[in-house]
Structure formats: structure tokens, C-alpha cells
Scaffold this motif. Structure first.
Motif, PDB file in Angstrom:
ATOM      1  N   GLY A 220       0.810  -1.219   0.000  1.00  0.00           N
ATOM      2  CA  GLY A 220       0.000   0.000   0.000  1.00  0.00           C
ATOM      3  C   GLY A 220       0.840   1.265   0.000  1.00  0.00           C
ATOM      4  O   GLY A 220       0.436   2.285  -0.571  1.00  0.00           O
ATOM      5  N   ILE A 221       2.028   1.214   0.632  1.00  0.00           N
ATOM      6  CA  ILE A 221       2.917   2.376   0.628  1.00  0.00           C
ATOM      7  C   ILE A 221       3.326   2.706  -0.802  1.00  0.00           C
ATOM      8  O   ILE A 221       3.304   3.864  -1.236  1.00  0.00           O
ATOM      9  CB  ILE A 221       4.159   2.104   1.496  1.00  0.00           C
ATOM     10  CG1 ILE A 221       3.764   1.928   2.969  1.00  0.00           C
ATOM     11  CG2 ILE A 221       5.184   3.229   1.344  1.00  0.00           C
ATOM     12  CD1 ILE A 221       4.909   1.459   3.858  1.00  0.00           C
ATOM     13  N   ASP A 224       0.402   4.117  -2.821  1.00  0.00           N
ATOM     14  CA  ASP A 224       0.132   5.517  -2.482  1.00  0.00           C
ATOM     15  C   ASP A 224       1.131   6.436  -3.175  1.00  0.00           C
ATOM     16  O   ASP A 224       0.767   7.535  -3.623  1.00  0.00           O
ATOM     17  CB  ASP A 224       0.176   5.712  -0.965  1.00  0.00           C
ATOM     18  CG  ASP A 224      -1.079   5.181  -0.283  1.00  0.00           C
ATOM     19  OD1 ASP A 224      -2.105   5.019  -0.967  1.00  0.00           O
ATOM     20  OD2 ASP A 224      -1.036   4.919   0.928  1.00  0.00           O
ATOM     21  N   GLN A 438       0.034   5.667  10.096  1.00  0.00           N
ATOM     22  CA  GLN A 438      -0.010   5.799   8.646  1.00  0.00           C
ATOM     23  C   GLN A 438       1.358   6.253   8.141  1.00  0.00           C
ATOM     24  O   GLN A 438       2.008   7.083   8.773  1.00  0.00           O
ATOM     25  CB  GLN A 438      -1.064   6.830   8.219  1.00  0.00           C
ATOM     26  CG  GLN A 438      -2.501   6.426   8.515  1.00  0.00           C
ATOM     27  CD  GLN A 438      -3.045   5.411   7.525  1.00  0.00           C
ATOM     28  OE1 GLN A 438      -2.539   5.292   6.412  1.00  0.00           O
ATOM     29  NE2 GLN A 438      -4.052   4.674   7.937  1.00  0.00           N
ATOM     30  N   SER A 442       0.972   7.844   2.622  1.00  0.00           N
ATOM     31  CA  SER A 442      -0.465   7.582   2.745  1.00  0.00           C
ATOM     32  C   SER A 442      -1.202   8.813   3.241  1.00  0.00           C
ATOM     33  O   SER A 442      -2.318   9.117   2.792  1.00  0.00           O
ATOM     34  CB  SER A 442      -0.704   6.405   3.691  1.00  0.00           C
ATOM     35  OG  SER A 442      -0.022   5.246   3.246  1.00  0.00           O
ATOM     36  N   ARG A 445      -1.533  11.266   0.367  1.00  0.00           N
ATOM     37  CA  ARG A 445      -2.591  10.783  -0.529  1.00  0.00           C
ATOM     38  C   ARG A 445      -3.974  11.132   0.047  1.00  0.00           C
ATOM     39  O   ARG A 445      -4.860  11.598  -0.682  1.00  0.00           O
ATOM     40  CB  ARG A 445      -2.447   9.265  -0.714  1.00  0.00           C
ATOM     41  CG  ARG A 445      -3.382   8.668  -1.759  1.00  0.00           C
ATOM     42  CD  ARG A 445      -4.590   8.007  -1.130  1.00  0.00           C
ATOM     43  NE  ARG A 445      -4.204   6.966  -0.198  1.00  0.00           N
ATOM     44  CZ  ARG A 445      -5.029   6.470   0.722  1.00  0.00           C
ATOM     45  NH1 ARG A 445      -6.255   6.953   0.853  1.00  0.00           N
ATOM     46  NH2 ARG A 445      -4.623   5.524   1.553  1.00  0.00           N
ATOM     47  N   GLN A 446      -4.150  10.950   1.359  1.00  0.00           N
ATOM     48  CA  GLN A 446      -5.420  11.297   1.989  1.00  0.00           C
ATOM     49  C   GLN A 446      -5.672  12.787   1.915  1.00  0.00           C
ATOM     50  O   GLN A 446      -6.806  13.241   1.694  1.00  0.00           O
ATOM     51  CB  GLN A 446      -5.416  10.819   3.440  1.00  0.00           C
ATOM     52  CG  GLN A 446      -5.404   9.306   3.607  1.00  0.00           C
ATOM     53  CD  GLN A 446      -5.168   8.856   5.026  1.00  0.00           C
ATOM     54  OE1 GLN A 446      -5.516   9.578   5.961  1.00  0.00           O
ATOM     55  NE2 GLN A 446      -4.559   7.693   5.215  1.00  0.00           N
TER      56      GLN A 446
END
Length: 451
Positions: A220-221, A224, A438, A442, A445-446
């Protein structure tokens, strides 16, 4: 930058002469350790950095006359084993690093001692396997197998087995294997015409060195990072093939394996460097390996030096894009209270607080209440999970755990994912558990509002 008495010159690093047979002369290494230990004993500025220095000073203080010459050479290894090559003593504390005539390079002296120990067969098979990230990562993404491995690794019987075979502390946090590898699911975003403009600080296209951890443990890193590049219309490509950067092997003193990994990676990465790509790695230790350690091990290799010049920390790259006027600042989602930790291998890259700069940039548009902590967490690669050192790693990290808990943050974050999890574990033990953990990529990205 290290501060030296009577000198305003920046610290410099000598090449690592690891291919010279004299490098492995144990007597010569011990003589140099005695010289450097005597300087460290007289200074003691680094006592609060890691356990190497308290160990050394305790050994000195226990001698009859309180001097280094009274310390048995057999005890030097106790100091060496506590060094995890964070480089902070060299980069932030020591007044006597080159070009000072005393020429103190404590981390690379410890590396030499580790290399001699490895050559003598002093590193066990379990410890070598623990540092073989490409080997145990091969289970990642295999249906059913990965779920079974993750489930079994959480059980107390298996943790006892890992303790006995690999020397992994039963209470240490361990990363789980991903059900789908990053390199399997990542799609390239091809350049459309000329992607590099004259006068830019940054190339306009990015080659991504996935790293073992992102590929096998937390993809996921990596995804992102791809989303941030795509949002900013930056073409990217996952490097054609890769092997572990070699940092875990370096920490063992297994320099021949480091060379093997270099031989697999550098020809591939050098092509991207020659073609004008920025090469980005999301793990600080991997980035540092290509920026510092390999160039010092192979100072005459033009391809290694080309990769060094093309290698970027992700936030070093993004902040430079902003200075080029090419980074979007359309942030939409507030991040609230963020406790952010700067890892050691990020600090010693000499790039400044680039991740902090990005958080502050976001804070100009949406709410970010930032608490930055700049101190070693104690995890340090495999050091923090090893049975003899895990309690020491938690002790080293206590000031960080306390500082990260300040004002009850909504989220804690570190560029080093391993340090982040170690900090979360330490905060929980201290009774101030983190609400959320997090990675900084990430969080950005949020902030952009990207799903």
C-alpha cells in the motif's frame, strides 16, 4: 552537519577499502578501535545515541585506571554488536570526523569489525537468514500459503521457534507478508513526449525501486506513491527488475553479498539514470544504500555514481517539484494532529526535513497540527527484533514514544515503516497507544482526497 572544533568544513567520507586484504587484518582493526575508543572515551558526546557508547564507557570505567588500554580486546565485540550503523554519531555528534586530523569514522570502523567477524564465521545461519529479505519474502502473494504463514507467525509456539532458530524476540513486532506483491499490481504511467525541462531541480519522470519491504510486506505504501505521482501528472515506471538493496547484509558485515546485490541492481538502475529518470525509493535505508554506502564501497564505478546522483527520497523529490512550481497543492482533507518521526537513515541523507516541509505545505491549505520528533526510535533494521536487543531497542526508543504521544495525536507517522510499528508498540507498552499509524505517503494521498 557535525560540528568540529576549529573547523568549518563539512564532514567528508573516505571510501571503504573492503576489497583490500589488509581490511580484514584483525590486529590492525583492534589497534584502530583502541585509538578511536580512546577518543570517544575522552569526549562522550554520543552517550545518548545508542547502546554502543554506554557499553564502551562502562567497559572503560570498570578498568583499574579508567582508561581504554585496560579493556580486554575480547570485549570490543560487545561494542561492535550494539552498533546498527545508523550513522548519527558521524553526521550529528562527532567533532572529529574527517577532515579533522583525528579522522574518526565510528560507524565504518564498526562495519570493518563486523566484516571481520563475518569472514571468521562468527555470524550464525539464523541471523543470516533473517537478513535475507528476498528469501523469506518469496512466500508473499502465494494464495493460502501467505495466510497460513501470517497466522502461524502470530502464535506463541511459532514465536518460540523463531526465537530459538532465528533469534527473533517473542514479543517483537514482525511485519506480515502481503497477499499480493506490489510489483505484481503496479502499472507503469508512460511518459508522453519530453518529460524533463531545462532549469528544473527534478527530472520529470520517476523510476521506482520498490524495495523488499514495500514489495513483500506493505505494498500500500508503494501504491500511495504511485497515486501521488499520477495526481501530479508525473510519468513513472517500476524498475524492470530488482534485488534487495543490500542494507541488511551490510549490517551483518557480509560485504560479498552486498556486492552480489549491487551487481544485480546497479546495471538496471544505471540505465534509468542515463536516460534522465529520477530513481525513488520509499524506504530510507534503501535510499541511503544507493546514495552513500554503495558509492563508498565502489568509488570508481561510474554506474554506481550515476545511480547515486539520480536517487531521491520520495519527499525530497516532491518538495523539489514544488520548488519547480510543478506540484499540485489542491489538498482537500485535513489531517488533524500528526506526530511525525524522522528516521535516522532519513536524517543522514543530508536533504533536510523534506517530509516535514510537505506536511507544512499541506497545512497551508487544510488543518495539520504537526509534532515532529527527531530522535532514534531504536528499531534499526533487524536490531530491534533480535532477542538480545529488543529490550534495548525499546529502552532507546522511550523518549521517542513519549514525544510521539504528546497532545494525543490523531495519527503517528514515520518515513521508516519499521520504525513506525516499533514506535506504535512502544507507545502501547507505555500506556499511550496510538490511535492510528499511517505512512507519510499515505497521509499525503489522503490530504489530496485520493482514494
Amino acid at each position: 552537519m557535525a560540528q568540529r572544533e576549529g573547523s568549518l568544513e563539512a564532514p567528508t567520507r573516505h571510501p571503504i577499502d573492503w576489497r583490500n586484504p589488509a581490511y580484514y587484518d584483525e590486529g590492525a582493526c583492534e589497534k584502530e578501535m583502541e585509538r578511536v575508543f580512546d577518543i570517544c572515551h575522552g569526549c562522550r558526546r554520543c552517550v545518548g545515541l545508542c547502546q554502543s557508547f554506554p557499553t564502551l564507557f562502562d567497559l572503560v570505567d570498570a578498568t583499574d585506571d579508567g582508561e581504554v588500554h585496560g579493556v580486554p580486546k575480547a570485549d570490543y565485540g560487545r561494542v561492535v554488536d550494539q552498533c546498527y550503523l545508523c550513522d548519527l554519531c558521524y553526521m550529528t555528534k562527532c567533532p572529529y570526523v574527517p577532515p579533522h586530523p583525528w579522522n574518526v569514522d565510528f560507524p565504518h570502523l564498526m562495519l570493518r569489525a563486523k566484516a571481520i567477524k563475518f569472514k571468521k564465521g562468527g555470524v550464525g545461519k539464523g541471523e543470516q537468514l533473517l537478513a535475507s529479505t528476498d528469501v523469506h519474502g518469496q512466500f508473499a502473494g502465494i494464495p493460502v500459503v501467505v495466510q497460513v504463514v501470517n497466522a502461524v507467525n502470530r502464535t506463541r509456539p511459532m514465536r518460540r521457534v523463531l526465537d530459538q532458530t532465528l533469534g527473533v524476540h517473542p514479543e517483537a513486532w514482525l511485519p506480515e507478508l502481503a497477499t499480493w506483491r506490489f510489483r505484481w499490481g503496479a502499472k507503469n504511467r508512460k511518459p508522453n513526449g519530453e518529460a524533463v525541462r531545462n532549469g528544473q531541480r527534478t527530472p520529470g519522470k520517476v523510476a521506482i525501486f520498490a524495495t523488499c519491504y514495500v514489495n513483500y510486506n506493505e505494498p500500500g505504501i508503494g501504491h500511495d506513491l504511485l497515486k501521488l505521482l499520477a495526481h501530479n501528472e508525473i510519468p513513472y515506471e517500476i524498475v524492470e527488475k530488482e534485488k534487495c538493496c543490500g542494507m541488511p547484509k551490510l549490517e551483518l558485515g557480509d560485504l560479498d553479498s552486498v556486492a552480489e546485490h549491487k551487481q544485480a541492481n546497479i546495471p538496471v538502475l544505471a540505465r534509468y539514470a542515463r536516460e534522465g529518470w529520477a530513481i525513488v525509493s520509499a524506504i530510507p535505508s534503501c535510499t541511503l544504500m544507493f546514495k552513500q554506502e554503495l558509492p563508498l564501497m565502489f568509488p570508481d564505478d561510474a554506474e554506481v555514481q550515476a545511480v547515486k546522483e539520480a536517487m531521491f527520497d520520495p519527499f525530497e523529490y516532491l518538495v523539489a517539484r514544488h520548488k519547480d512550481g510543478l506540484l499540485k497543492t489542491d489538498f482537500k482533507r485535513p489531517l488533524g494532529k500528526v506526530s511525525y518521526h524522522i528516521p535516522c537513515h532519513g536524517r543522514v541523507q543530508n536533504i533536510g526535513r523534506k517530509t516535514e516541509e510537505m506536511f507544512k505545505l499541506i497545512g497551508q491549505t487544510v488543518n495539520v497540527q504537526l509534532n515532529t520528533v527527531e530522535r532514534c526510535s531504536g528499531h534499526a533494521g533487524t536490531y530491534g527484533v533480535k532477542t538480545p536487543y529488543h529490550p534495548v531497542a525499546l529502552k532507546i526508543g522511550r523518549p521517542v514514544f513519549k514525544a510521539m504521544a504528546k497532545d494525543e495525536p490523531d495519527v503517528i507517522s514515520s518515513d521508516c515503516a519499521l520504525a513506525g510499528h516499533h514506535i506504535a508498540q512502544g507507545m502501547a507498552i507505555a500506556g499511550t497507544p496510538a490511535k492510528a499509524l499511517q505512512h507519510p505517503l499515505s497521509l499525503v494521498r489522503q490530504a489530496y482526497g485520493l482514494s
